[in-house]
Design a protein around this motif. Structure first.
Motif, PDB file in Angstrom:
ATOM      1  N   ALA A 124     -13.813  -8.077   3.999  1.00 48.09           N
ATOM      2  CA  ALA A 124     -12.504  -8.699   3.855  1.00 48.09           C
ATOM      3  C   ALA A 124     -12.265  -9.165   2.424  1.00 48.09           C
ATOM      4  O   ALA A 124     -11.182  -8.966   1.864  1.00 48.09           O
ATOM      5  CB  ALA A 124     -12.391  -9.885   4.818  1.00 48.09           C
ATOM      6  N   GLN A 125     -13.265  -9.783   1.806  1.00 52.69           N
ATOM      7  CA  GLN A 125     -13.111 -10.280   0.440  1.00 52.69           C
ATOM      8  C   GLN A 125     -12.820  -9.147  -0.539  1.00 52.69           C
ATOM      9  O   GLN A 125     -11.953  -9.265  -1.409  1.00 52.69           O
ATOM     10  CB  GLN A 125     -14.372 -11.016   0.006  1.00 52.69           C
ATOM     11  CG  GLN A 125     -14.285 -11.612  -1.400  1.00 52.69           C
ATOM     12  CD  GLN A 125     -13.267 -12.718  -1.498  1.00 52.69           C
ATOM     13  OE1 GLN A 125     -13.403 -13.744  -0.860  1.00 52.69           O
ATOM     14  NE2 GLN A 125     -12.230 -12.491  -2.279  1.00 52.69           N
ATOM     15  N   SER A 126     -13.544  -8.039  -0.403  1.00 53.28           N
ATOM     16  CA  SER A 126     -13.327  -6.914  -1.313  1.00 53.28           C
ATOM     17  C   SER A 126     -11.933  -6.334  -1.151  1.00 53.28           C
ATOM     18  O   SER A 126     -11.278  -5.955  -2.119  1.00 53.28           O
ATOM     19  CB  SER A 126     -14.379  -5.834  -1.088  1.00 53.28           C
ATOM     20  OG  SER A 126     -14.207  -5.204   0.173  1.00 53.28           O
ATOM     21  N   ARG A 127     -11.452  -6.262   0.115  1.00 47.72           N
ATOM     22  CA  ARG A 127     -10.109  -5.737   0.358  1.00 47.72           C
ATOM     23  C   ARG A 127      -9.037  -6.679  -0.211  1.00 47.72           C
ATOM     24  O   ARG A 127      -8.056  -6.247  -0.783  1.00 47.72           O
ATOM     25  CB  ARG A 127      -9.880  -5.543   1.851  1.00 47.72           C
ATOM     26  CG  ARG A 127     -10.741  -4.499   2.527  1.00 47.72           C
ATOM     27  CD  ARG A 127     -10.470  -3.090   1.992  1.00 47.72           C
ATOM     28  NE  ARG A 127     -11.110  -2.844   0.706  1.00 47.72           N
ATOM     29  CZ  ARG A 127     -10.762  -1.870  -0.126  1.00 47.72           C
ATOM     30  NH1 ARG A 127      -9.757  -1.074   0.153  1.00 47.72           N
ATOM     31  NH2 ARG A 127     -11.403  -1.694  -1.252  1.00 47.72           N
ATOM     32  N   GLU A 128      -9.238  -7.975  -0.024  1.00 46.54           N
ATOM     33  CA  GLU A 128      -8.264  -8.938  -0.555  1.00 46.54           C
ATOM     34  C   GLU A 128      -8.189  -8.848  -2.069  1.00 46.54           C
ATOM     35  O   GLU A 128      -7.110  -8.799  -2.646  1.00 46.54           O
ATOM     36  CB  GLU A 128      -8.643 -10.364  -0.157  1.00 46.54           C
ATOM     37  CG  GLU A 128      -7.632 -11.377  -0.666  1.00 46.54           C
ATOM     38  CD  GLU A 128      -8.264 -12.698  -0.990  1.00 46.54           C
ATOM     39  OE1 GLU A 128      -7.551 -13.535  -1.551  1.00 46.54           O
ATOM     40  OE2 GLU A 128      -9.455 -12.895  -0.694  1.00 46.54           O
ATOM     41  N   ASP A 129      -9.351  -8.816  -2.721  1.00 48.30           N
ATOM     42  CA  ASP A 129      -9.362  -8.757  -4.177  1.00 48.30           C
ATOM     43  C   ASP A 129      -8.593  -7.545  -4.690  1.00 48.30           C
ATOM     44  O   ASP A 129      -7.804  -7.633  -5.633  1.00 48.30           O
ATOM     45  CB  ASP A 129     -10.807  -8.705  -4.687  1.00 48.30           C
ATOM     46  CG  ASP A 129     -11.547 -10.018  -4.495  1.00 48.30           C
ATOM     47  OD1 ASP A 129     -10.876 -11.041  -4.227  1.00 48.30           O
ATOM     48  OD2 ASP A 129     -12.789 -10.022  -4.600  1.00 48.30           O
ATOM     49  N   ALA A 130      -8.812  -6.410  -4.055  1.00 47.55           N
ATOM     50  CA  ALA A 130      -8.140  -5.186  -4.480  1.00 47.55           C
ATOM     51  C   ALA A 130      -6.636  -5.268  -4.259  1.00 47.55           C
ATOM     52  O   ALA A 130      -5.836  -4.877  -5.112  1.00 47.55           O
ATOM     53  CB  ALA A 130      -8.726  -3.981  -3.737  1.00 47.55           C
ATOM     54  N   TYR A 131      -6.236  -5.792  -3.090  1.00 47.60           N
ATOM     55  CA  TYR A 131      -4.807  -5.808  -2.778  1.00 47.60           C
ATOM     56  C   TYR A 131      -4.043  -6.817  -3.629  1.00 47.60           C
ATOM     57  O   TYR A 131      -2.984  -6.517  -4.178  1.00 47.60           O
ATOM     58  CB  TYR A 131      -4.591  -6.115  -1.298  1.00 47.60           C
ATOM     59  CG  TYR A 131      -3.230  -5.642  -0.840  1.00 47.60           C
ATOM     60  CD1 TYR A 131      -3.092  -4.424  -0.197  1.00 47.60           C
ATOM     61  CD2 TYR A 131      -2.090  -6.393  -1.091  1.00 47.60           C
ATOM     62  CE1 TYR A 131      -1.847  -3.963   0.191  1.00 47.60           C
ATOM     63  CE2 TYR A 131      -0.844  -5.941  -0.711  1.00 47.60           C
ATOM     64  CZ  TYR A 131      -0.725  -4.726  -0.077  1.00 47.60           C
ATOM     65  OH  TYR A 131       0.505  -4.275   0.284  1.00 47.60           O
ATOM     66  N   VAL A 132      -4.591  -8.012  -3.747  1.00 48.47           N
ATOM     67  CA  VAL A 132      -3.918  -9.044  -4.536  1.00 48.47           C
ATOM     68  C   VAL A 132      -3.761  -8.588  -5.987  1.00 48.47           C
ATOM     69  O   VAL A 132      -2.694  -8.748  -6.597  1.00 48.47           O
ATOM     70  CB  VAL A 132      -4.677 -10.382  -4.456  1.00 48.47           C
ATOM     71  CG1 VAL A 132      -4.123 -11.387  -5.458  1.00 48.47           C
ATOM     72  CG2 VAL A 132      -4.588 -10.953  -3.044  1.00 48.47           C
ATOM     73  N   ALA A 133      -4.818  -8.011  -6.548  1.00 48.81           N
ATOM     74  CA  ALA A 133      -4.754  -7.543  -7.935  1.00 48.81           C
ATOM     75  C   ALA A 133      -3.680  -6.478  -8.104  1.00 48.81           C
ATOM     76  O   ALA A 133      -2.894  -6.502  -9.058  1.00 48.81           O
ATOM     77  CB  ALA A 133      -6.118  -7.014  -8.371  1.00 48.81           C
ATOM     78  N   LYS A 185       0.727   2.814  -7.028  1.00 45.95           N
ATOM     79  CA  LYS A 185      -0.303   3.802  -6.694  1.00 45.95           C
ATOM     80  C   LYS A 185      -1.532   3.115  -6.098  1.00 45.95           C
ATOM     81  O   LYS A 185      -2.073   3.560  -5.075  1.00 45.95           O
ATOM     82  CB  LYS A 185      -0.707   4.599  -7.927  1.00 45.95           C
ATOM     83  CG  LYS A 185      -1.748   5.681  -7.612  1.00 45.95           C
ATOM     84  CD  LYS A 185      -2.170   6.455  -8.838  1.00 45.95           C
ATOM     85  CE  LYS A 185      -3.131   7.577  -8.457  1.00 45.95           C
ATOM     86  NZ  LYS A 185      -4.307   7.104  -7.688  1.00 45.95           N
ATOM     87  N   ALA A 186      -1.975   2.035  -6.741  1.00 46.69           N
ATOM     88  CA  ALA A 186      -3.149   1.335  -6.232  1.00 46.69           C
ATOM     89  C   ALA A 186      -2.890   0.746  -4.856  1.00 46.69           C
ATOM     90  O   ALA A 186      -3.764   0.762  -3.982  1.00 46.69           O
ATOM     91  CB  ALA A 186      -3.553   0.231  -7.213  1.00 46.69           C
ATOM     92  N   LEU A 187      -1.676   0.260  -4.615  1.00 50.65           N
ATOM     93  CA  LEU A 187      -1.329  -0.278  -3.301  1.00 50.65           C
ATOM     94  C   LEU A 187      -1.330   0.829  -2.249  1.00 50.65           C
ATOM     95  O   LEU A 187      -1.866   0.671  -1.154  1.00 50.65           O
ATOM     96  CB  LEU A 187       0.042  -0.965  -3.361  1.00 50.65           C
ATOM     97  CG  LEU A 187       0.083  -2.295  -4.101  1.00 50.65           C
ATOM     98  CD1 LEU A 187       1.529  -2.712  -4.351  1.00 50.65           C
ATOM     99  CD2 LEU A 187      -0.646  -3.373  -3.323  1.00 50.65           C
ATOM    100  N   VAL A 199       5.122   2.528   0.644  1.00 48.21           N
ATOM    101  CA  VAL A 199       5.224   2.509  -0.809  1.00 48.21           C
ATOM    102  C   VAL A 199       6.676   2.468  -1.256  1.00 48.21           C
ATOM    103  O   VAL A 199       7.030   1.764  -2.212  1.00 48.21           O
ATOM    104  CB  VAL A 199       4.489   3.725  -1.411  1.00 48.21           C
ATOM    105  CG1 VAL A 199       4.722   3.815  -2.914  1.00 48.21           C
ATOM    106  CG2 VAL A 199       2.992   3.637  -1.113  1.00 48.21           C
ATOM    107  N   ASP A 200       7.541   3.192  -0.566  1.00 44.28           N
ATOM    108  CA  ASP A 200       8.970   3.170  -0.902  1.00 44.28           C
ATOM    109  C   ASP A 200       9.535   1.760  -0.738  1.00 44.28           C
ATOM    110  O   ASP A 200      10.312   1.278  -1.572  1.00 44.28           O
ATOM    111  CB  ASP A 200       9.726   4.152  -0.008  1.00 44.28           C
ATOM    112  CG  ASP A 200      11.214   4.196  -0.339  1.00 44.28           C
ATOM    113  OD1 ASP A 200      11.559   4.567  -1.472  1.00 44.28           O
ATOM    114  OD2 ASP A 200      12.027   3.834   0.548  1.00 44.28           O
ATOM    115  N   GLY A 201       9.160   1.095   0.344  1.00 44.67           N
ATOM    116  CA  GLY A 201       9.622  -0.271   0.556  1.00 44.67           C
ATOM    117  C   GLY A 201       9.123  -1.215  -0.512  1.00 44.67           C
ATOM    118  O   GLY A 201       9.854  -2.084  -0.991  1.00 44.67           O
TER     119      GLY A 201
END
Length: 298
Positions: free
Chosen positions: A35-44, A52-54, A79-81
């Motif tokens: 969960a922590q790794s996913r949060e870090d990636a998404y928030v950044a 693209k990263a999202l 991604v469009d939204g």
């Protein structure tokens, strides 16, 4: 009700987990680390508006439902939204509070929590979410998200919400006088802190701090102010449309007693006016202070 693409980012923003989990999923567990790794990636990615990263964090056939019951299918629609949202909400940031995260199977992780989008002006919009991740190779991708109505806003946060536009740095100048103010939330958004510096020609610089909070017993906002010369005061706040009226009682460093009514009028998100009327000092009536305009610093 939020429009589709206002609701959309709230769902998408909600999809990453946080390592702080309840007792059933302590920090340091396998689910917590994922969960922590996913949060870090998404928030950044979100905070730099990197589409693209999202998009890379979702499965091709991701499914989610907004809190209005609108179903959206596929990575491309997500991604469009996001692209449309970023175009009209520049500078928006995300905060995520995860309430649970657990592995259903070695390749499926479920998470629930609260997501809050903070606009560039400091306005906050929250929603509850449930997200399911699926492991694809070495990556955990978002496969499903479901929103629900946010929790009730507590009285303090609701009362202070009308002043959210004031968060930021401000400056006003008059002949021989400069006032700079920094306004910020305290933790949990239950108070607003205003720190100010007053520079007067031929006089010492005065610094001070004002704390604005909700008085639950009285049912209105109240503030307390202290300055570097030893003065202090207390105010009650009342909103009338785009105006805030504050009734002030203050004690000077020499023991003098003063009263006044300050009028703060929001002009737009980057400008407000301030004036002081009905002023007295030790019972003597004083003249009103001229209206001044205060501008937000970049």
């Amino acid at each position: 009700m939020k429009s589709l693409f206002i609701a959309l980012p709230l769902t998408i923003l909600s999809t990453l987990a946080f390592a702080q989990t309840p007792a059933s999923n302590p920090a340091g567990s396998e689910a917590g680390k994922i969960a922590q790794s996913r949060e870090d990636a998404y928030v950044a990615a979100f905070n730099r508006a990197d589409l693209k990263a999202l998009g890379d964090l979702y499965t091709e056939d991701v499914q989610f439902t907004t809190d209005e019951g609108v179903a959206i299918s596929g990575r491309a629609a997500v991604v469009d939204g996001l692209a449309k949202y970023f175009a009209k909400a520049k500078g928006a940031k995300i905060e995520i509070q995860v309430e649970s995260a657990r592995l259903l199977t070695p390749d499926v992780l479920a998470e629930n929590g609260l997501s809050t989008v903070v606009s560039a002006q400091g306005n906050r919009d929250a929603t509850r979410y449930a997200v399911t991740y699926i492991k694809k190779g070495d990556d955990w991708l978002i496969a499903q998200v479901d929103e629900s109505a946010p929790p009730p806003i507590d009285a303090a946060a609701q009362a202070l919400g009308g002043l959210a536009w004031m968060i930021g740095n401000w400056k006003d100048e008059a002949p021989g006088l400069t006032v700079e103010t920094k306004v910020a939330w305290t933790k949990s958004n239950h108070f607003i802190r205003r720190s100010f510096t007053v520079t007067r020609a031929g006089s010492n610089t005065v610094e001070g701090t004002e704390i604005i909070g909700y008085d639950s017993a009285a049912g209105h906002l109240r503030s307390w102010v202290f300055d570097s010369e030893g003065g202090f005061g207390e105010s009650t706040w009342r909103q009338e449309g785009n105006k805030w009226l504050t009734n002030v009682k203050a004690t000077g460093p020499d023991g003098s007693q003063s009263t006044a009514q300050h009028v703060i009028t929001k002009i737009d998100d980057n400008k407000y006016s301030w004036e002081s009327v009905n002023r007295t000092r030790n019972g003597e009536v004083l003249p009103n202070l001229d209206r001044i305009e205060v501008s937000r610093l970049p």
